[in-house]
Design a protein around this motif. Structure first.
Motif, mmCIF file in Angstrom:
data_model
loop_
_atom_site.group_PDB
_atom_site.id
_atom_site.type_symbol
_atom_site.label_atom_id
_atom_site.label_comp_id
_atom_site.label_asym_id
_atom_site.label_seq_id
_atom_site.Cartn_x
_atom_site.Cartn_y
_atom_site.Cartn_z
ATOM 1 N N THR A 247 -6.938 14.456 -1.451
ATOM 2 C CA THR A 247 -7.793 13.521 -0.712
ATOM 3 C C THR A 247 -8.058 12.266 -1.536
ATOM 4 N N CYS A 248 -8.322 12.445 -2.815
ATOM 5 C CA CYS A 248 -8.559 11.290 -3.694
ATOM 6 C C CYS A 248 -7.329 10.385 -3.730
ATOM 7 N N GLY A 249 -6.158 10.990 -3.826
ATOM 8 C CA GLY A 249 -4.924 10.204 -3.829
ATOM 9 C C GLY A 249 -4.732 9.428 -2.543
ATOM 10 N N LEU A 259 -13.207 4.130 -6.851
ATOM 11 C CA LEU A 259 -13.360 5.485 -6.327
ATOM 12 C C LEU A 259 -14.104 6.314 -7.362
ATOM 13 N N ASP A 260 -15.304 6.771 -7.003
ATOM 14 C CA ASP A 260 -16.066 7.687 -7.848
ATOM 15 C C ASP A 260 -15.869 9.107 -7.331
ATOM 16 N N ASN A 279 -0.933 14.252 -5.328
ATOM 17 C CA ASN A 279 -2.194 13.493 -5.281
ATOM 18 C C ASN A 279 -2.084 12.109 -5.919
ATOM 19 N N HIS A 280 -0.853 11.637 -6.120
ATOM 20 C CA HIS A 280 -0.606 10.294 -6.664
ATOM 21 C C HIS A 280 -1.258 10.081 -8.034
ATOM 22 N N ALA A 281 -1.473 11.182 -8.767
ATOM 23 C CA ALA A 281 -2.091 11.109 -10.106
ATOM 24 C C ALA A 281 -3.334 10.218 -10.082
ATOM 25 N N PHE A 282 -4.223 10.508 -9.137
ATOM 26 C CA PHE A 282 -5.425 9.689 -8.935
ATOM 27 C C PHE A 282 -6.270 9.570 -10.194
ATOM 28 N N ARG A 287 -8.965 2.482 -11.071
ATOM 29 C CA ARG A 287 -10.075 2.369 -10.125
ATOM 30 C C ARG A 287 -10.894 3.660 -10.028
ATOM 31 N N THR A 288 -10.442 4.726 -10.675
ATOM 32 C CA THR A 288 -11.081 6.033 -10.534
ATOM 33 C C THR A 288 -12.042 6.317 -11.679
ATOM 34 N N ARG A 289 -13.227 6.818 -11.316
ATOM 35 C CA ARG A 289 -14.187 7.326 -12.295
ATOM 36 C C ARG A 289 -14.554 8.761 -11.896
ATOM 37 N N ILE A 290 -14.384 9.687 -12.829
ATOM 38 C CA ILE A 290 -14.653 11.100 -12.546
ATOM 39 C C ILE A 290 -15.938 11.519 -13.249
#
Length: 489
Positions: A247-249, A259-260, A279-282, A287-290
């Motif tokens: 889903t994140c990807g 994207l948080d 998952n497109h290596a999200f 732009r991704t923060r986990i």
């Protein structure tokens, strides 16, 4: 320790013998209680004996008895705090359940031997030393010579099936075609990733499959696309629950700014990396923060507002999940949405009664004035909630579907145009208000879902024929309301 890995097998055998009807539900719950009891009884009993023994050994002088007991209880309290912190954050992730049990058993046996040596139970020094070493040797020996626990045993999810196996070896052999790619015990859960004989990947959390590249793929992809296509200009997105990360990807295929992602389990975060081809290596995207955090805690503390919030927890009959479908949780989500924000909440109709599905939708509709229901695939549903009406913009959606990354991602689930996307809408907001009757609201203060979801899960195999024989056993088929409405629309 030799018994522990067989507990899921024994529970599955007993569960397979039970007819899943309302009158046997108390028996089923009693069996679960019994299994927890036999795991915890002996440690609790012997840990409980340790403290009085220590107090007795160190309080021989009646003059300083109170001071001595105070020191013992102070050290005991510090040890309890330190032990829980070390076990949850360091020992279990580093050594797993079996290694943690081995370490704890050996340390406690050593302490027991030391207490025996310090006391006056034995007079002869040589004999005394030999007796006091025996618990340590026994604990370490049992742990070291116990064969490695079967990872399959903790992944099979025997609480879900009703199959009876010939023996423990047969039970393990049923999953012989599985290739285990990842298996970790964490403070929150035991997480496993397997590859089956067809090459499909599945993510298991505490024995329950939560994501896959097979039957769940379409739901995982559309969970990201539905709210992003409906929102006019999404910039900041929050995704609660990683799972496989698919889903994140899908969310990152849109030109969003950030994207948080919130996930309570570090092991799930690590396991999602095995789905990089899907998952497109999200996790590597700038732009991704986990955030490794509980969703409700994050929403209470986070200062940001989001254009889109996606929530995809596990099933509500899993421990600790039902509160992510409560009115208070939805209120926290509402407080973090922008004025034209969209909230997408995953739910399911399988293993759920119509009344329970209605209650979840009703709870969401008690917070958001506009709620529609979408049907991504199978018996999964997606509830789209907002403060303002969501009117699909045909031209804008066509522009988004023309984005190469979005187009390629949706082609995986054979959606190529706007009609192919809009056909997944099941119930409009106006229709929801008409067909959902007044009733119970799931709340943190009145957690109806936490009690009802396990019952619905237990009744899932109740046959119509059996129910017709006894009206007391009659229950509606799970998930018929919304799907039958969808089929007839």
């Amino acid at each position: 320790m030799p018994l522990y890995e067989r507990l899921p097998y024994y529970f599955g055998q007993i569960n397979g013998m039970i007819v899943h009807v309302p009158v046997t539900y108390p028996i089923y719950e009693s069996i679960k209680y019994f299994f927890c009891f036999i795991v915890m009884f002996l440690p609790t009993l012997f840990f409980g004996m340790t403290l009085p023994l220590v107090v007795r050994l160190f309080s021989k002088d009646s003059v300083y008895c109170g001071q001595t007991i105070g020191k013992v209880f102070a050290v005991n309290t510090l040890g309890s705090v330190a032990g829980s912190l070390l076990a949850g954050f360091f020992v279990i992730p580093a050594f797993g359940l079996k290694g943690t049990f081995l370490i704890a058993n050996t340390i406690n046996a050593a302490l027991g031997g030391l207490l025996l040596y310090t006391g006056n139970a034995f007079n002869r020094k040589r004999f005394k030393g030999l007796i006091c070493l025996m618990p340590v040797v026994a604990a370490a020996g049992i742990g070291c010579f116990t064969p490695p626990w079967s990872q399959i045993a903790f992944t099979r999810g025997t609480f879900r099936g009703q199959k009876i196996y010939e023996n423990f070896e047969t039970f393990k052999a049923t999953a012989a075609s599985w290739e285990i790619l990842y298996h970790r015990d964490g403070a929150q859960s035991t997480v496993t990733v397997i590859r089956d004989s067809q090459g499909k990947l599945s993510l298991f959390v505490n024995g329950k499959p939560d994501a896959s590249t097979g039957i769940d793929l379409k739901t995982e992809i559309l969970t990201g696309h539905i709210p992003l296509l409906l929102h006019r200009e999404p910039r900041k997105v929050l995704n609660i629950g990683i799972g496989s990360g698919i889903t994140c990807g899908s969310i990152l295929t849109y030109p969003i700014e950030r994207l948080d992602v919130v996930e309570i389990s570090k092991e799930v975060i690590d396991a999602s990396r095995l789905f990089k081809d899907h998952n497109h290596a999200f996790y590597d995207a700038p732009r991704t923060r986990i955030f490794e955090e509980d969703a409700k805690t994050f929403l209470l503390l986070a200062p940001d507002s989001y254009d889109v919030i996606v929530s995809e927890p596990s099933n509500p009959w899993m421990s600790g999940v039902a509160n992510l479908f409560s009115r208070e949780y939805f209120m926290d989500v509402k407080n973090h949405l922008t004025e034209n924000g969209i909230f997408a909440q995953w739910f399911h109709t399988y293993e759920m009664s119509d009344e329970t599905v209605e209650m979840v939708i009703r709870t969401l509709a008690s917070v958001f004035p506009h709620v529609s229901v979408w049907h991504p695939s199978g018996e999964d549903i997606m509830m789209i909630a907002s403060l303002e009406p969501v009117e699909p913009d045909w031209n804008l959606m066509e522009e988004k579907l023309a984005i190469s990354e979005v187009k390629q991602d949706l082609q995986r689930v054979k959606i190529r145009d706007v009609p192919g996307f809009l056909i997944h809408e099941m119930l409009t907001s106006k229709r929801i208000r008409k067909i959902i009757p007044p009733g119970l609201i799931n709340s943190d203060y009145f957690p109806y879902l936490e009690h009802q979801a396990p019952k619905d899960f237990f009744y899932r195999n109740l046959s119509t024929e059996l129910a017709e024989k006894d009206e007391r056993l009659l229950r509606p088929k799970s998930g018929t309301l919304l799907l039958s409405t969808y089929s007839g629309s």
